[in-house]
Design an enzyme around this catalytic site. Structure first.
Site, PDB file in Angstrom:
ATOM      1  N   THR A 160      17.455  16.443  11.677  1.00 14.41           N
ATOM      2  CA  THR A 160      18.535  17.091  12.429  1.00 14.41           C
ATOM      3  C   THR A 160      19.004  18.381  11.763  1.00 14.41           C
ATOM      4  O   THR A 160      19.652  19.201  12.420  1.00 14.41           O
ATOM      5  CB  THR A 160      19.758  16.151  12.558  1.00 14.41           C
ATOM      6  N   GLY A 163       9.893  11.343  -0.794  1.00 17.67           N
ATOM      7  CA  GLY A 163      10.911  11.547   0.224  1.00 17.67           C
ATOM      8  C   GLY A 163      12.313  11.691  -0.311  1.00 17.67           C
ATOM      9  O   GLY A 163      13.281  11.546   0.435  1.00 17.67           O
ATOM     10  N   GLU A 184      11.725  28.599  -1.004  1.00 18.31           N
ATOM     11  CA  GLU A 184      10.949  27.360  -0.871  1.00 18.31           C
ATOM     12  C   GLU A 184      10.185  27.325   0.442  1.00 18.31           C
ATOM     13  O   GLU A 184       9.015  26.940   0.478  1.00 18.31           O
ATOM     14  CB  GLU A 184      11.869  26.136  -0.977  1.00 18.31           C
ATOM     15  N   ASP A 208      18.348  19.578   1.925  1.00 22.84           N
ATOM     16  CA  ASP A 208      17.888  19.228   0.584  1.00 22.84           C
ATOM     17  C   ASP A 208      18.479  20.171  -0.455  1.00 22.84           C
ATOM     18  O   ASP A 208      18.986  19.744  -1.500  1.00 22.84           O
ATOM     19  CB  ASP A 208      16.359  19.276   0.525  1.00 22.84           C
ATOM     20  N   TYR A 217       4.649  17.795  10.535  1.00 23.77           N
ATOM     21  CA  TYR A 217       6.075  18.125  10.481  1.00 23.77           C
ATOM     22  C   TYR A 217       6.392  19.322  11.372  1.00 23.77           C
ATOM     23  O   TYR A 217       7.338  19.300  12.155  1.00 23.77           O
ATOM     24  CB  TYR A 217       6.461  18.415   9.026  1.00 23.77           C
TER      25      TYR A 217
END
Length: 459
Positions: free
Chosen positions: A68, A175, A213, A225, A275
């Site tokens: 999300t 993860g 990143e 993250d 992804y």
């Protein structure tokens, strides 16, 4: 929420094999000491001259709200106590010379040449350069190059290299954002190396961490993250609004509850996974619905109306499933906040179960081992709910434990092994820890970067 008061171990064997060594992880076991880090650096690079400095950044767990963040939605993460460390000593040239302790690998790159290569080839994650063959180096060199080239006022012509030791207690490929922890630690170190320079008016730490990143990994993710790694606080979980980039709610849990992480030991790589296809599907649907992101449909606070809109868009079956997850998952985060505020932990746990079902059946990012981890957890009387965590296709699940986490681990381990025909999971308790830190100038304590003057306006 339970706090780590020490280290307790439970070993469990099945058919002559050890299938569980469960650690009630403490601050001591999750961290590296300053003396230990200094010794590791000197073993690799020698005593040398110049000041030895250190930066670290944690991995993260995400309680609810998966896939999300790149839809500008809500997520509910916390920073882990486990973290990635970079011990560095500035050089008088542009060379980054790095040693990855756990991998026992060396690498060297000229940061100034790296910047020229990136500017000549703007493709994210380009593998045209030889140095990108060593994946971990992207997350160290990338932020260091990006911070100097893009985020700082061009007051100095030269690039400042360093000798850098990398060591981590964050599980890799599980993860829990080990790659983002490394990238954030590298960005914090780079900002420290250039601490006498000024930021440009358009950049801040979060933006620099994310963009460097995304580019060098080849995966255009969200901000969760990196935000959690920068802004985590000891003992605290929070709800992040990825549109405003602000913390919307703090989440408090009673001492009887804790979070248990079940690492399936199925390694995942989002670069090589589907992804990007999930993100593209959400973007297609948002464009058809004439909204900027699926978050806008969730903001109606009416699931039925949002689903009616999706049904009216003449979507193919796959895009409809992806968008349905995006809308409902975003609302599940807010429903979880409501349950937490009412201390309704039964409902909170059910929302975790619903989230996993949605990720498995609608977003299709689970795998048999993640499904088995959640099934094993949910079957235990010590578990209120569980779901896969992270980008998917392997990695970890997270379970909300009511009572003794060691008892939950002892139930999960043999059941997981049974469900997966012999696989062994790694299980540990996750405790919220502080965000990225820089070692103090007197080399005695760690200081959160949001408490350091030249970082404060830039996070």
């Amino acid at each position: 929420m339970l706090s780590p008061s020490g280290v307790g171990y439970v070993e469990l064997r099945m058919n002559g094999r050890t299938i569980l060594v469960f650690a009630m992880v403490s601050t001591v076991s999750a961290l590296r000491s300053i003396d230990e880090l200094r010794g590791m650096f000197e073993s690799a690079f020698g005593p040398g001259k110049g000041e030895l400095r250190m930066a670290c950044a944690p991995g993260r767990a995400n309680i609810i709200g998966e896939h999300t963040d790149y839809q500008e939605g809500f997520v509910a993460p916390f920073a882990l106590k486990e973290r990635c460390y970079i011990v560095y000593r500035q050089r008088n040239d542009a060379i980054l010379r790095a040693f990855a302790s756990e991998l026992q690998e060396w690498a060297e790159i000229d940061l100034s040449q790296m910047a020229k290569q990136r500017q000549a080839n703007q493709v994210w994650g380009s593998r045209t350069q030889d140095w990108t063959d060593m994946t971990w180096l992207r997350y160290v060199a990338g932020p260091m190059e990006w911070m100097r080239t893009e985020a700082l006022v061009k007051g100095e012509k030269e690039y400042r290299g360093c000798d850098a030791l990398i060591t981590s207690t964050v599980p890799m490929g599980g993860g829990v954002s080990s790659s983002s922890a490394l990238a954030v630690a590298s960005a914090v170190a780079a900002r420290d190396i250039y601490r006498d320079l000024s930021w440009t008016s358009t950049y801040n730490m979060l933006k620099a961490c994310c963009e460097s990143e995304w580019h060098y990994s080849g995966v255009r993710g969200g901000i969760m993250d990196q935000f959690a790694s920068l802004n985590g606080k000891d003992g605290e979980a929070f709800v992040l609004d990825c549109r405003t980039k602000k913390i919307a709610h703090w989440l408090a849990f009673p001492a009887s509850l804790s979070f248990v992480i079940i690492n399936t030991n199925v390694k995942h790589s989002l670069v090589d996974s589907p992804y990007a296809q999930r993100r593209q599907a959400c973007e297609r649907v948002a464009a058809k619905a004439k909204v900027s992101h699926l978050r806008d449909l969730s903001d109606m606070n009416d699931n039925d109306k949002a689903l009616q809109i999706l049904q009216s868009l003449d979507l193919d079956a796959t895009d409809l499933k992806r968008a349905t997850h995006g809308v409902l998952e975003n609302n599940r985060v807010l429903q979880a906040v409501d349950a937490a505020q009412r201390e309704d932990w039964i409902t909170f746990g059910k929302l975790l179960n619903q989230a996993h079902d949605s990720l498995a059946k609608l977003y299709e990012v689970s795998c048999p081992e993640l499904d088995a981890a959640c099934q094993a957890a949910i079957e235990s009387p010590h578990c209120l709910g569980a779901r896969m965590m992270g980008g998917g296709f392997g990695g970890c699940a997270i379970a909300l434990c009511n009572g003794d986490p060691a008892a939950l681990a002892q139930y999960i381990a043999p059941r997981f092994t049974e469900l997966t025909n012999g696989n062994v999971a790694t299980i540990f308790t996750a405790f919220p820890g502080p965000g990225a830190q820089l070692l103090s100038s007197d080399a005695s304590t760690w200081t959160p970067v949001y408490d350091i003057a030249f970082y404060q306006d830039n996070i």
